[in-house]
Design a protein around this motif. Structure first.
Motif, mmCIF file in Angstrom:
data_model
loop_
_atom_site.group_PDB
_atom_site.id
_atom_site.type_symbol
_atom_site.label_atom_id
_atom_site.label_comp_id
_atom_site.label_asym_id
_atom_site.label_seq_id
_atom_site.Cartn_x
_atom_site.Cartn_y
_atom_site.Cartn_z
ATOM 1 N N PHE A 34 0.805 -1.220 0.000
ATOM 2 C CA PHE A 34 0.000 0.000 0.000
ATOM 3 C C PHE A 34 0.842 1.276 0.000
ATOM 4 N N LYS A 35 2.116 1.134 0.347
ATOM 5 C CA LYS A 35 3.050 2.268 0.336
ATOM 6 C C LYS A 35 2.469 3.512 1.036
ATOM 7 N N LEU A 36 1.964 3.305 2.245
ATOM 8 C CA LEU A 36 1.362 4.407 3.003
ATOM 9 C C LEU A 36 2.459 5.311 3.564
ATOM 10 N N PRO A 37 2.448 6.596 3.200
ATOM 11 C CA PRO A 37 3.393 7.517 3.840
ATOM 12 C C PRO A 37 2.930 7.802 5.267
ATOM 13 N N ILE A 38 3.723 8.549 6.016
ATOM 14 C CA ILE A 38 3.245 8.992 7.328
ATOM 15 C C ILE A 38 1.908 9.679 7.088
ATOM 16 N N PHE A 39 0.938 9.417 7.956
ATOM 17 C CA PHE A 39 -0.445 9.864 7.752
ATOM 18 C C PHE A 39 -0.510 11.250 7.112
ATOM 19 N N ASP A 40 -1.129 11.314 5.930
ATOM 20 C CA ASP A 40 -1.113 12.555 5.150
ATOM 21 C C ASP A 40 -2.487 12.999 4.661
ATOM 22 N N GLU A 41 -3.531 12.501 5.270
ATOM 23 C CA GLU A 41 -4.881 12.945 4.883
ATOM 24 C C GLU A 41 -5.226 14.243 5.606
ATOM 25 N N PRO A 42 -5.807 15.214 4.898
ATOM 26 C CA PRO A 42 -6.144 16.486 5.542
ATOM 27 C C PRO A 42 -7.353 16.405 6.475
ATOM 28 N N GLY A 96 -5.143 8.210 -3.149
ATOM 29 C CA GLY A 96 -5.386 6.862 -3.655
ATOM 30 C C GLY A 96 -4.924 5.777 -2.709
ATOM 31 N N HIS A 97 -3.761 5.997 -2.057
ATOM 32 C CA HIS A 97 -3.267 4.965 -1.140
ATOM 33 C C HIS A 97 -4.220 4.773 0.035
ATOM 34 N N THR A 98 -4.831 5.846 0.498
ATOM 35 C CA THR A 98 -5.784 5.738 1.608
ATOM 36 C C THR A 98 -7.047 5.027 1.162
ATOM 37 N N PRO A 140 6.447 0.948 13.415
ATOM 38 C CA PRO A 140 5.790 2.222 13.116
ATOM 39 C C PRO A 140 4.879 2.151 11.896
ATOM 40 N N ALA A 141 5.241 1.360 10.889
ATOM 41 C CA ALA A 141 4.403 1.254 9.690
ATOM 42 C C ALA A 141 3.023 0.686 10.028
ATOM 43 N N LEU A 142 2.970 -0.261 10.943
ATOM 44 C CA LEU A 142 1.696 -0.846 11.338
ATOM 45 C C LEU A 142 0.865 0.153 12.141
ATOM 46 N N LEU A 175 -2.815 1.700 11.046
ATOM 47 C CA LEU A 175 -3.990 1.695 11.918
ATOM 48 C C LEU A 175 -4.576 3.094 12.033
ATOM 49 N N ASN A 176 -3.709 4.095 12.166
ATOM 50 C CA ASN A 176 -4.166 5.468 12.355
ATOM 51 C C ASN A 176 -4.806 6.086 11.118
ATOM 52 N N TYR A 177 -4.621 5.486 9.960
ATOM 53 C CA TYR A 177 -5.216 6.007 8.730
ATOM 54 C C TYR A 177 -6.734 5.902 8.711
ATOM 55 N N LEU A 178 -7.279 4.951 9.456
ATOM 56 C CA LEU A 178 -8.710 4.654 9.374
ATOM 57 C C LEU A 178 -9.338 4.644 10.755
ATOM 58 N N VAL A 179 -10.658 4.762 10.794
ATOM 59 C CA VAL A 179 -11.397 4.635 12.055
ATOM 60 C C VAL A 179 -12.593 3.699 11.850
ATOM 61 N N ARG A 180 -13.556 4.119 11.086
ATOM 62 C CA ARG A 180 -14.803 3.353 10.951
ATOM 63 C C ARG A 180 -14.602 1.970 10.335
#
Length: 192
Positions: free
Chosen positions: A45-53, A64-66, A92-94, A98-103
């Motif tokens: 998924f190549k998720l960077p450090i959480f970057d959603e506004p 797209g990655h999110t 840290p990647a895990l 986890l922090n990218y999503l909630v619901r």
């Protein structure tokens, strides 16, 4: 239809052992026959450090990655995290994933397969469970613990389980099945 069990490889670093242990568990879950196991490699998924506004609970993802990560998690009925121990905690990647999503996480039961040195990754598993419960994920008590993991790899790097690993996997999958069934109504209420 069998519930989908996502087996998430939590380490993304080059040279990691997680895929070998996860592949063994995936095969074991197929043989268990009560789940449809899906191997999910967090590195893909190549998720960077959480970057959603926007805050994740809003589900207004811009990247797209999110969106891909959210779709993967939303497709699961149960989870197993395969995690090493880094400095007494999960990678840290895990934690970032986890922090990218909630619901999407809400009311999913989860097992942990941990590996490490003498502790077998138990400290990482305990720290991980604290984060999981804050996301309304139900962690199982039953687990697979692999101390001194390097002693369980053959010359080709393939994981060779001991009886205790097999019994732990069986117990965890049986308990995951109970919780997956019990949490179905709550899970459906979140999906809308």
């Amino acid at each position: 239809m069998k519930p989908k069990l996502h087996i998430i490889i939590g380490s993304t670093r080059p040279g990691r052992v997680g895929p070998s242990i996860a592949k063994w568990f995936h095969t074991f879950a197929i043989e268990h026959t009560h789940f449809e196991p899906v191997l999910v490699d967090l590195a893909d998924f190549k998720l960077p450090i959480f970057d959603e506004p926007n805050y994740p609970a809003m589900q207004k993802y811009e990247h797209g990655h999110t969106k891909a990560w959210a779709a993967s998690v939303a497709a699961a009925d149960a989870l197993v995290f395969v995690t090493p121990e880094y400095n007494f905690g999960p990678p840290p990647a895990l934690v970032n994933a986890l922090n990218y999503l909630v619901r999407e996480w809400a009311y999913l039961p989860a097992g942990v397969v941990s590996y490490g040195g003498i502790s077998g990754g138990l400290r990482a598993a305990q720290m991980l469970k604290q984060t999981l419960t804050s996301l309304k994920i139900m962690p199982m008590v039953e687990a697979v613990v692999v101390p001194n993991f390097f002693q369980h790899l053959d010359a080709g790097g393939h994981f060779k389980p001991m009886d205790a690993h097999v019994q732990g996997a069986r117990d965890m999958l049986n308990e995951l099945l109970r919780w997956t069934t019990a949490l179905t109504t709550l899970r459906l209420s979140v999906k809308g």
